[in-house]
Write a protein that holds these residues in place. Structure first.
Motif, mmCIF file in Angstrom:
data_model
loop_
_atom_site.group_PDB
_atom_site.id
_atom_site.type_symbol
_atom_site.label_atom_id
_atom_site.label_comp_id
_atom_site.label_asym_id
_atom_site.label_seq_id
_atom_site.Cartn_x
_atom_site.Cartn_y
_atom_site.Cartn_z
ATOM 1 N N GLN A 175 -0.736 -2.560 -5.647
ATOM 2 C CA GLN A 175 -0.053 -3.723 -4.547
ATOM 3 C C GLN A 175 1.299 -3.063 -4.030
ATOM 4 N N GLN A 176 1.453 -1.871 -4.479
ATOM 5 C CA GLN A 176 2.628 -1.245 -3.788
ATOM 6 C C GLN A 176 2.292 -0.090 -2.954
ATOM 7 N N MET A 177 0.913 -0.214 -2.485
ATOM 8 C CA MET A 177 0.567 0.980 -1.619
ATOM 9 C C MET A 177 1.561 1.140 -0.547
ATOM 10 N N ASN A 178 2.175 0.153 0.318
ATOM 11 C CA ASN A 178 2.757 0.405 1.332
ATOM 12 C C ASN A 178 4.032 1.279 0.956
ATOM 13 N N ARG A 179 4.289 1.482 -0.272
ATOM 14 C CA ARG A 179 5.564 2.236 -0.682
ATOM 15 C C ARG A 179 5.270 3.893 -1.273
ATOM 16 N N TYR A 180 5.879 4.842 -1.027
ATOM 17 C CA TYR A 180 5.781 6.084 -1.343
ATOM 18 C C TYR A 180 5.822 6.028 -3.028
#
Length: 356
Positions: A55-60
């Motif tokens: 769910q956090q794949m938009n973050r490094y």
């Protein structure tokens, strides 16, 4: 004007040959036994942890991978400063070559052994010194020690040895380390450590604590079943681990891979059950091979080795006809992973049919 040219050593890098997937067969369940993968699905809680992390794949990712470093530190009883993470233990081998080898420096390792070794050595413009394994597939540690020169920077000890199978004992390793100069980095590659059942298994963590020139590499790809996520780690003295971290790819271990690795460490009881089941299948397979007249080197990983010479490709073709895919090394032999019981039964059938 000429086109841009890579360094000369790049042209000498051998290609890595991955295990082939099985081809679909009408009315036949096929099995991939070519990559030493764990046939079981992810451990309990791993899929949920990975999905939550996705769910956090938009973050490094956390570049420091603090959660996984802390989990490994607690599990192994070592400081995080003595750890280094990478995308599989093979990436650590590449990193240590770049961190410790000047062009032309020598790297000693057994052969045949892990096929990524000569690739990593050539990529760093270093020189491979291959020492043949003994007839039983074991490392010839005395010959490896004798091969060390003033140009040697690194020695690689693959235990259990991929693809031949036997493991180095602690007594053998201790004798070997006593012969290697302290300025030479000795890498103990323990990708299959969880499967070892020898009477004198290596204690990698205790060994590095006694020797400031020893580094231990391990992976989550085999016993933990995370081959698709690529997570490996090294344990060694802080200056060596720091050098590996310095040359590592930033953000190399992804958010999802870290979450899966941490969750896998938390499922130790289930892990040990699965490893024991695979070890049991390994014993059953070896007994079956003996019954049909085959003698294979003592397997301590999740695979067995067939010494076949020029018949290797014929063996692989015969395996394919039975719906199993093995990893052939042309002119030498074939490595066959431990799979599901049905797959292992077919390996015995293959051995029964194939001329000894």
């Amino acid at each position: 004007m000429t086109a841009p040219q890579p360094r000369p050593n790049v042209a000498a890098i051998p290609a890595y040959v991955a295990g082939k997937p099985p081809r679909p067969r009408e009315g036949l369940t096929v099995h991939k036994l070519s990559s030493n993968e764990n046939p079981y699905p992810p451990l309990p809680g791993v899929i949920e942890a990975a999905m939550a992390a996705a769910q956090q794949m938009n973050r490094y990712p956390d570049m420091g991978n603090a959660e996984l470093y802390d989990a490994l530190s607690a599990r192994l009883g070592v400081p995080t400063s003595d750890l280094a993470l990478a995308t599989g233990s093979v990436a650590l081998v590449y990193q240590l070559m770049h961190a410790f080898c000047h062009p032309g420096d020598e790297v000693v390792y057994a052969w045949r052994s892990f096929e990524a070794y000569p690739i990593a050595v050539a990529a760093a413009a270093a020189t491979s010194v291959r020492v043949p394994v003994l007839p039983d597939g074991r490392h010839d540690l005395d010959a490896m020690a004798a091969a060390v020169t003033d140009r040697t920077r690194v020695v690689l000890v693959c235990t259990p040895n991929n693809p031949t199978g036997p493991a180095v004992t602690q007594a053998e390793l201790d004798r070997f380390l006593a012969q290697v100069p302290p300025h030479v980095l000795v890498v103990v590659d323990e990708a299959y450590v969880e499967f070892v059942r020898s009477e004198d298994p290596i204690d990698g963590v205790a060994t590095y604590r006694r020797h400031p020139h020893v580094l231990v590499t391990r992976t989550f790809s085999k016993a933990y079943g995370l081959a698709g996520f690529r997570v490996g780690y090294a344990v060694g003295p802080e200056p060596i681990a720091a050098a590996l971290r310095a040359v590592s790819l930033p953000f190399g271990v992804s958010i999802v891979a870290q979450a899966a690795a941490v969750a896998s460490l938390a499922a130790e009881a289930e892990l040990l059950e699965r490893v024991e089941a695979l070890v049991g299948e390994r014993s059953r397979l070896v007994a079956g091979l003996h019954d049909v007249g085959w003698d294979v080197p003592e397997p301590q990983g999740n695979f067995v080795w067939f010494e076949l010479g020029e018949r290797t490709l014929d063996f692989a073709a015969a395996a394919d006809e039975l719906g199993i895919v093995v990893r052939p090394f042309a002119g030498e032999g074939a490595r066959v992973s431990i799979g599901e019981p049905e797959a292992n039964d077919r390996v015995v059938e293959l051995a029964r049919q194939f001329p000894r």
